[in-house]
Design an enzyme around this catalytic site. Sequence first.
Site, PDB file in Angstrom:
ATOM      1  N   LEU A  69       4.771   6.033   7.999  1.00  0.00           N
ATOM      2  CA  LEU A  69       6.027   6.680   7.614  1.00  0.00           C
ATOM      3  C   LEU A  69       5.781   7.785   6.594  1.00  0.00           C
ATOM      4  CD1 LEU A  69       8.345   3.543   7.334  1.00  0.00           C
ATOM      5  CD2 LEU A  69       7.976   5.040   9.302  1.00  0.00           C
ATOM      6  N   TYR A  70       4.997   7.471   5.591  1.00  0.00           N
ATOM      7  CA  TYR A  70       4.682   8.466   4.564  1.00  0.00           C
ATOM      8  C   TYR A  70       3.991   9.676   5.192  1.00  0.00           C
ATOM      9  CZ  TYR A  70       2.656  10.439   0.292  1.00  0.00           C
ATOM     10  OH  TYR A  70       2.292  11.280  -0.730  1.00  0.00           O
ATOM     11  N   SER A  71       3.009   9.427   6.043  1.00  0.00           N
ATOM     12  CA  SER A  71       2.272  10.515   6.676  1.00  0.00           C
ATOM     13  C   SER A  71       3.195  11.381   7.520  1.00  0.00           C
ATOM     14  CB  SER A  71       1.144   9.953   7.538  1.00  0.00           C
ATOM     15  OG  SER A  71       0.233   9.206   6.757  1.00  0.00           O
TER      16      SER A  71
END
Length: 264
Positions: free
Chosen positions: A170-172
């Site tokens: 998700l962060y990426s």
Amino acid sequence: METSSQAEDSTPRRGRMAGRVGLVTGGGSGIGRATALLMAREGAEAVVIAGRRAHEGETVAAECRAAGAKGLYVPTDVTREEDVANLVQTTLAQFGRLDVAFNNAGFQERRAPVEAQDTAVYERVFDANVRSVFLCLKYQVPVMAEQGGGRIVINASVSGMRNPNPGLALYSASKAAVISLMRSAAMECAPRGVRINAVAPGRVVTDMMLVSGIADMSAVAAGLPLRRMGQPEEVAEAVVWLASDEASFVVGHVLAADGGFSAS
């Protein structure tokens, strides 16, 4: 008769941020704090600290004042449009202009397989990382364009520009979206005198990194080309360079401040 101290007070401050009004979201700690303090030391007239944690924000504002700039903390949740609008309006009301913005605030989920994440985590990651940047651009760009120009630096991540980062899907993905948003906005805004770029930190010692779920930080450091983690102050140098006249021909660029992580 003018005293020596008065003469010193009337002398314009010098440095890469000389005379400029800067704004830093997520400025209470980590890379945001380091950048705010570097702006102050580099001659900024004023530095506005935005964040949700009042004690940290007020502390950094005081540190900026001690470094010679006017420091102001504005309570801000960058995922709320009314808060971002108030942040920019308050900056203008207090200092009359906005020259440099570092849109730094963000959130990283704890490391886990994508199927183990829930929709609430997804929404928090994308609100904190993508929605916040969109809202900041929405309110910063018109002000800068109207006053004749400005510089915006967005905190991305090497996670948004390198090979897959297992456990942080998700962060990426959110940081890849931030990079794409930055590049499109940079092309739109450059003709109006607003120069937009991004910095992409790698393995940097911040609170976010320390709670990310990495079990062995020493092993991570040993795997980097420099054999050490980065410090927030090193990323701050990259941010201030991008926002300075020294980078006057740099537009729509992602500057990796990662100790070689993305190249290894």
